[in-house]
Motif scaffolding. Structure first.
Motif, short mmCIF file in Angstrom:
data_model
loop_
_atom_site.label_atom_id
_atom_site.label_comp_id
_atom_site.label_asym_id
_atom_site.label_seq_id
_atom_site.Cartn_x
_atom_site.Cartn_y
_atom_site.Cartn_z
N GLN A 76 0.85 -1.18 0.00
CA GLN A 76 0.00 0.00 0.00
C GLN A 76 0.90 1.24 0.00
O GLN A 76 1.80 1.36 0.82
CB GLN A 76 -0.90 0.01 1.23
N MET A 77 0.67 2.14 -0.93
CA MET A 77 1.52 3.32 -1.07
C MET A 77 0.92 4.50 -0.33
O MET A 77 -0.30 4.73 -0.38
CB MET A 77 1.72 3.66 -2.54
N ASN A 78 1.77 5.25 0.33
CA ASN A 78 1.33 6.41 1.10
C ASN A 78 1.25 7.64 0.19
O ASN A 78 1.91 8.65 0.42
CB ASN A 78 2.29 6.65 2.27
N ILE A 79 0.42 7.52 -0.85
CA ILE A 79 0.32 8.57 -1.86
C ILE A 79 -0.32 9.81 -1.27
O ILE A 79 -1.37 9.74 -0.62
CB ILE A 79 -0.45 8.07 -3.11
N LYS A 80 0.31 10.94 -1.48
CA LYS A 80 -0.20 12.21 -0.97
C LYS A 80 -0.53 13.20 -2.08
O LYS A 80 -1.26 14.16 -1.85
CB LYS A 80 0.83 12.85 -0.03
N GLY A 81 0.03 12.98 -3.30
CA GLY A 81 -0.29 13.92 -4.36
C GLY A 81 0.75 13.93 -5.46
O GLY A 81 1.45 12.94 -5.69
N TYR A 82 0.87 15.08 -6.12
CA TYR A 82 1.76 15.17 -7.27
C TYR A 82 2.29 16.59 -7.44
O TYR A 82 1.72 17.56 -6.94
CB TYR A 82 1.06 14.71 -8.54
#
Length: 464
Positions: free
Chosen positions: A196-202
């Motif tokens: 699971q990736m701790n994606i926050k944005g771009y």
């Protein structure tokens, strides 16, 4: 945390190919930062081998965000972004010669505040290669799929970074790729993909987003910065009805006026309108066609032209050093490049276009989808470039119909205006847009101090 790492490692069966690099030819002494290079196989039977440079944050690697960086093109190497834009070392031009480039530290590296993976993508870019000729056939959608697969495998091999805030980032043509990767990560997390990736944005710089509107905005931008007259602009706008891309060939008035527009702009450096245009660049660009000439150059032309034309200085001459350095066998050995996998390193490999399928012409809907996610976005534009004018970028941002949180205003670095910014929101989605005053294509190469200030403040959730 230890249990989570154990589970991830137990589930992985990934061949590890990574090396720590402690010194580099041209750099005096040991590197004062942690550099890792390596390959990760993606696709069926891992036939595509994607090469990467990973540099740990110079501040706090275990706490600072993790950025995946994709240089534009398509086909421009991650090493170009590292050397000329946001990496911790660059060339010492005063002490370099044509045959022996030397390196120095970049005081405005983004690794001051973030861990960064510079990825050579798509296959055929930089040091990335394929095991079969068929695997060199790629596309926008396949680049997204392979980047997502790369990141999952990389995190399995580097479990200590699984919990770091993750941002997908890039510039120029990567604007067509990054938001789709971000969407893929959110979808993968929802589907239960591991890790699971701790994606926050771009983070996107000078991004191509809508090929029609971004390029159509060039005429309006050319008028705004006085490259074409009021009379020519108004006549062209009227005759072409504001459409400069899909022109009816029978509309002779529009066709002829656009020829005049191109005559006014063909001598301009589209990457930065006030810098010299180099005679060694080719082919002759058309204002209303998407081309990568601003990022491309013929190294043979540069080598031939550099000693003959010491004045005026042209930024493209700086790029010569990367060809000499990256093609040096001692450099490739230090970077642990696999022998025989490439014939020549190119900063931007334009031959990729012959085997590349452009699946997308407009990715605004992916940005719109992300406005419903708990997501942060930073989008920035150099205000002195005409390749992807900030006018077009503002247009697609406005089409997202977000709520204004902070109105358009200047922001400052060392008491001077560094650009103009606004902040927009939709429930849990936050988008910060800013111009970089005096920035070109792309902004960090021209305004490194301001761009580091921008990123560090944004990552810290501070106003610009």
């Amino acid at each position: 945390m230890l249990l989570r790492i154990f589970i991830i490692l137990a589930l992985s069966h990934i061949a590890l190919s990574q090396s720590n690099v402690t010194s580099l030819p041209g750099f005096p002494g040991d590197l004062p930062f942690n550099l890792e290079t390596g390959y990760i196989g993606v696709g069926d039977l891992d036939e595509v081998q994607l090469f990467y440079y990973f540099i740990e944050s110079e501040s706090s690697p275990k706490d600072d965000p993790l950025l995946l960086w994709l240089t534009g093109g398509p086909g421009c190497s991650g090493l170009s972004g590292l050397l000329y834009e946001i990496g911790p070392f660059t060339f010492n031009y005063d002490n370099s010669t044509r045959g022996k480039p030397t390196l120095e530290l970049n005081p405005y590296s983004w690794t001051k505040v973030a861990n960064i993976i510079f990825l050579d993508s798509p296959v055929g870019t930089g040091f990335s290669y394929a095991k079969t000729w068929e695997a060199y056939n790629t596309s926008d959608s396949l680049v997204v799929e392979q980047a997502y697969s790369f990141l999952r495998k990389w995190l399995v091999n580097h479990p200590q970074f699984v919990d770091n805030p993750l941002y997908i980032s890039g510039d120029s043509y990567s604007g067509m790729i990054v938001p789709i990767i971000v969407q893929e990560i959110y979808d993968g997390n929802d589907a239960g993909n591991k890790p699971q990736m701790n994606i926050k944005g771009y983070v996107l710089g000078n991004p191509l987003t809508d090929k029609y509107n971004d390029l159509n905005a060039r005429v309006q931008y050319a008028h705004r910065v006085s490259l074409i007259s009021d009379e020519l602009y108004e006549a062209t706008k009227s005759s072409c009805e504001g459409n400069y891309m899909d022109v009816d060939p029978d509309n002779s008035a529009c066709v002829n006026l656009l020829k005049l527009v191109n005559e006014c702009t063909e001598g301009i450096n589209t990457g930065h309108i006030v810098e010299p245009k180099c005679s060694s660049l080719s082919p002759k660009p058309n204002l209303l066609e998407w081309d990568r000439s601003v990022l491309e150059e013929n190294p043979e032309n540069l080598i031939r032209t550099l000693p003959l034309l010491p004045e005026p200085w042209c930024r493209q001459y700086n790029y010569l050093y990367s060809y000499v350095w990256a093609n040096d066998k001692t450099v490739q050995k230090a970077l642990n490049i696999r022998e025989g996998t490439i014939t020549e390193w190119l900063r931007c490999n334009k031959s990729i276009s012959y085997t590349y399928t452009y699946n997308y012409t407009n990715v605004v809907d992916f940005h719109r989808n992300l406005t419903n996610k708990p997501c942060r976005a930073l989008v920035y534009s150099g205000d002195h470039e005409i390749v992807i004018p900030y006018i077009g970028t503002l247009e697609w941002i406005e089409s997202l119909t977000l709520t204004i949180d902070t109105d358009w205003k200047p922001w400052f670095v060392e008491g001077q205006v560094a650009g103009f910014t606004e902040k927009l929101t939709n429930i849990k989605y936050w988008l910060t847009y800013t111009t970089i005053k005096g920035g070109g294509h792309t902004a960090p190469e021209y305004r490194p101090k301001q761009c580091l200030a921008m990123l560090s403040r944004w990552l810290a959730h501070f106003p610009l």
